[in-house]
Design a protein around this motif. Structure first.
Motif, short mmCIF file in Angstrom:
data_model
loop_
_atom_site.label_atom_id
_atom_site.label_comp_id
_atom_site.label_asym_id
_atom_site.label_seq_id
_atom_site.Cartn_x
_atom_site.Cartn_y
_atom_site.Cartn_z
N LYS A 98 0.47 1.71 0.53
CA LYS A 98 0.93 1.31 1.88
C LYS A 98 -0.22 1.41 2.88
CE LYS A 98 5.18 3.14 3.05
NZ LYS A 98 6.25 2.15 3.06
N THR A 99 -1.04 2.45 2.76
CA THR A 99 -2.15 2.61 3.70
C THR A 99 -3.19 1.50 3.50
OG1 THR A 99 -1.78 4.99 3.66
CG2 THR A 99 -3.85 4.26 4.60
N PHE A 100 -3.48 1.17 2.24
CA PHE A 100 -4.39 0.04 1.98
C PHE A 100 -3.88 -1.20 2.71
CE2 PHE A 100 -7.77 0.26 -1.37
CZ PHE A 100 -7.79 1.64 -1.54
N ALA A 101 -2.57 -1.46 2.55
CA ALA A 101 -1.99 -2.66 3.16
C ALA A 101 -2.11 -2.60 4.69
CB ALA A 101 -0.54 -2.81 2.73
N ASN A 102 -1.82 -1.43 5.27
CA ASN A 102 -1.94 -1.26 6.73
C ASN A 102 -3.34 -1.59 7.21
OD1 ASN A 102 0.63 -0.34 6.90
ND2 ASN A 102 0.14 1.78 7.39
N MET A 103 -4.32 -1.30 6.35
CA MET A 103 -5.72 -1.53 6.75
C MET A 103 -6.20 -2.93 6.40
SD MET A 103 -7.46 2.07 5.74
CE MET A 103 -9.07 1.40 6.10
N GLY A 104 -5.29 -3.75 5.95
CA GLY A 104 -5.67 -5.14 5.64
C GLY A 104 -6.07 -5.35 4.19
N TYR A 105 -5.92 -4.33 3.35
CA TYR A 105 -6.23 -4.49 1.93
C TYR A 105 -4.92 -4.58 1.14
CZ TYR A 105 -10.98 -3.23 3.22
OH TYR A 105 -12.22 -3.21 3.79
N SER A 106 -4.25 -5.70 1.28
CA SER A 106 -2.97 -5.86 0.58
C SER A 106 -3.22 -6.29 -0.86
CB SER A 106 -2.13 -6.94 1.26
OG SER A 106 -1.75 -6.47 2.52
N CYS A 107 -2.44 -5.72 -1.77
CA CYS A 107 -2.60 -6.09 -3.18
C CYS A 107 -1.81 -7.39 -3.40
CB CYS A 107 -2.04 -5.00 -4.09
SG CYS A 107 -2.78 -3.39 -3.80
N GLN A 108 -2.47 -8.36 -3.99
CA GLN A 108 -1.79 -9.64 -4.24
C GLN A 108 -0.77 -9.51 -5.36
OE1 GLN A 108 -4.74 -12.69 -4.82
NE2 GLN A 108 -3.09 -14.21 -4.59
N TYR A 109 -1.10 -8.67 -6.35
CA TYR A 109 -0.22 -8.46 -7.50
C TYR A 109 0.13 -7.00 -7.63
CZ TYR A 109 -1.90 -13.08 -8.74
OH TYR A 109 -2.21 -14.40 -8.72
N GLY A 110 1.20 -6.74 -8.37
CA GLY A 110 1.57 -5.36 -8.66
C GLY A 110 0.72 -4.78 -9.78
N ALA A 111 1.06 -3.58 -10.21
CA ALA A 111 0.29 -2.93 -11.28
C ALA A 111 1.12 -1.81 -11.91
CB ALA A 111 -1.01 -2.37 -10.73
N ASP A 112 0.74 -1.41 -13.12
CA ASP A 112 1.35 -0.25 -13.76
C ASP A 112 0.32 0.88 -13.74
OD1 ASP A 112 3.70 -1.60 -14.39
OD2 ASP A 112 2.82 -2.44 -16.22
N PHE A 113 0.77 2.06 -13.36
CA PHE A 113 -0.13 3.22 -13.24
C PHE A 113 0.38 4.36 -14.11
CE2 PHE A 113 -2.35 2.25 -9.18
CZ PHE A 113 -1.54 1.22 -8.69
N LEU A 114 -0.53 4.97 -14.84
CA LEU A 114 -0.17 6.19 -15.57
C LEU A 114 -1.16 7.29 -15.18
CD1 LEU A 114 1.04 6.69 -19.12
CD2 LEU A 114 -0.91 8.02 -18.35
N PHE A 115 -0.62 8.42 -14.71
CA PHE A 115 -1.46 9.54 -14.27
C PHE A 115 -1.37 10.69 -15.26
CE2 PHE A 115 -0.22 7.23 -10.49
CZ PHE A 115 -1.38 7.17 -9.74
N ASP A 116 -2.51 11.33 -15.46
CA ASP A 116 -2.50 12.56 -16.25
C ASP A 116 -3.55 13.48 -15.68
OD1 ASP A 116 -1.91 14.37 -18.20
OD2 ASP A 116 -3.39 13.57 -19.60
N GLY A 117 -3.26 14.77 -15.64
CA GLY A 117 -4.26 15.66 -15.03
C GLY A 117 -4.15 17.07 -15.54
N ASP A 118 -5.17 17.86 -15.21
CA ASP A 118 -5.15 19.26 -15.62
C ASP A 118 -5.28 20.20 -14.43
OD1 ASP A 118 -7.75 18.61 -15.06
OD2 ASP A 118 -8.51 18.94 -17.09
N LEU A 119 -5.04 19.68 -13.22
CA LEU A 119 -5.06 20.54 -12.03
C LEU A 119 -3.69 21.16 -11.86
CD1 LEU A 119 -6.78 18.28 -9.39
CD2 LEU A 119 -7.51 20.58 -10.00
#
Ligand code: GLA
Length: 376
Positions: A98-119
């Motif tokens: 949402k912040t990217f879009a507010n700043m004028g960097y709108s994503c033209q397409y969607g995406a799938d995200f997978l997160f993994d971490g050890d924090l």
């Protein structure tokens, strides 16, 4: 998790291969606590722990999010024109989009995200900032946006302030986006100018001890501290022309602090001003290889966070005072926002392993839990 493993997990969750994989680290702040929203200096260092994100572009307008650490939440699915927040972990990446879009960097397409971490989540090692920064890196790569690390940090902070509702400063996102191996970064949060300072890991180890304490009111107490600093600043502005609390030297502060009418706000402001002075001294001590002075400034920082800023807790105080009883510890303090989370200890290199065992045993015998401990 290795790239191949995260690729496999991505395949089993989304039924396809990821296009890209990015990583952002968490941070441990060595000194300079609660100064970043007062225009002061901070001195964080990246940890090897962090968050990895594998992602694949889609040809429609749908965004899907999955985290190995929040498996029970399943997949969150949203369309690009209806990015609503749901009170779940996925609000972090969604807020960044949402912040990217507010700043004028709108994503033209969607995406799938997978997160993994050890924090460890909620440990004060910036898992939220790492998630915001890694999301920013992924969005840049998938969409061909060209943004600097500093911009990704500012976007992460904005996302957290505006959408998550924590009025954090810039430190965590900046450290995650700009960290350099074996270095701490001395950041002036007023101007965002910064300097890397090598950490003498050949002589000293940074040992992080997780108290395992997590206070549910931490974010409201954090916002309250911020407000108290604002209240002190507005009183001071009646008698002097300053932009923020950390514009003052400790001496200047002492000479005008009576103009802060509320005693609690005065103590909060004192912490910010003195902590800022300590941070500058500490960074220059490290530059000169003076580890003893650095350690003693860390300990003074803890005392001030405990007594004037009041963001410590019994467990953190115990860990710090126990650490200081160990021969080979230069300094110890709580790190991060406080109210639980971790301590950071500067320990003679050859004593680090013995210290780890000592602190684990002490904590276990007093609080009944074995703390997670790791060294940089
Ligand atoms: C949290 C915030 C930071 C900073 C620290 C305290 O980690 O996210 O911006 O204010 O607390 O130094």
């Amino acid at each position: 998790m290795k790239k191949t493993q995260i690729g496999e997990l991505f395949g089993s969750v989304f039924g396809k291969e990821p296009d890209i994989c990015e990583f952002a680290p968490g941070r441990v702040n060595l000194i300079g606590e609660h100064t970043d929203y007062n225009g002061g200096y901070v001195f964080p260092c990246a940890t090897g722990l962090g968050i990895t994100c594998a992602a694949a572009k889609r040809s429609d307008n749908i965004f899907r999010f999955y985290s190995k650490q929040f498996e029970s939440c399943g997949i969150t699915e949203l369309t690009g024109d209806d990015l609503v927040l749901s009170g779940k972990w996925s609000d972090y990446p969604v807020s960044v989009i949402k912040t990217f879009a507010n700043m004028g960097y709108s994503c033209q397409y969607g995406a799938d995200f997978l997160f993994d971490g050890d924090l460890p989540d909620g440990s004060g090692l910036s898992s939220s900032a790492a998630m915001e920064v890694v999301t920013g890196k992924v969005l840049c790569e998938l969409n061909g946006f060209s943004l600097t690390g500093q911009m990704l940090a500012v976007i992460g902070q904005f996302a957290e302030n505006r959408f998550i509702g924590v009025n954090c400063g810039i430190m965590d996102q900046f450290a995650s986006a700009m960290a350099k191996e074996n270095n701490a970064v001395l950041l002036d949060t007023d101007t965002l100018s910064f300097e890397y300072v090598p950490v003498p890991f050949d002589k000293a180890s940074i040992v992080i001890v997780n108290s395992g304490v997590r206070h549910s009111l931490a974010s409201s107490a954090y916002n309250e501290r911020r407000q108290q600093c604002q209240c002190a600043l507005s009183d001071l502005k009646k008698v002097t022309d300053i932009k923020n609390l950390c514009s003052l030297s400790a001496e200047d502060f002492d000479s005008i602090c009576v103009s802060i009418s509320d005693e609690v706000c005065r103590r909060r402001a004192k912490h910010a001003v003195y902590e800022n002075a300590r941070t500058k001294l500490a960074a220059s001590a490290l530059q000169k290889g003076d580890i003893e002075t650095f350690g003693s400034l860390m300990t003074q920082s803890h005392i001030s966070l405990r007594d004037d800023y009041e963001v410590s807790c019994g467990e953190l105080d115990y860990l710090v005072s126990t650490a200081l009883g160990f021969n080979g510890v230069y300094g110890a303090r709580m790190t991060g926002g406080g109210f639980g989370g971790c301590t950071v200890n500067l320990v003679k290199k050859e004593k680090a392993e013995a210290f780890e065992n000592y602190i684990k045993e002490g904590y276990k015998s007093s609080y009944g839990i074995s703390p997670a401990v790791f060294s940089l």
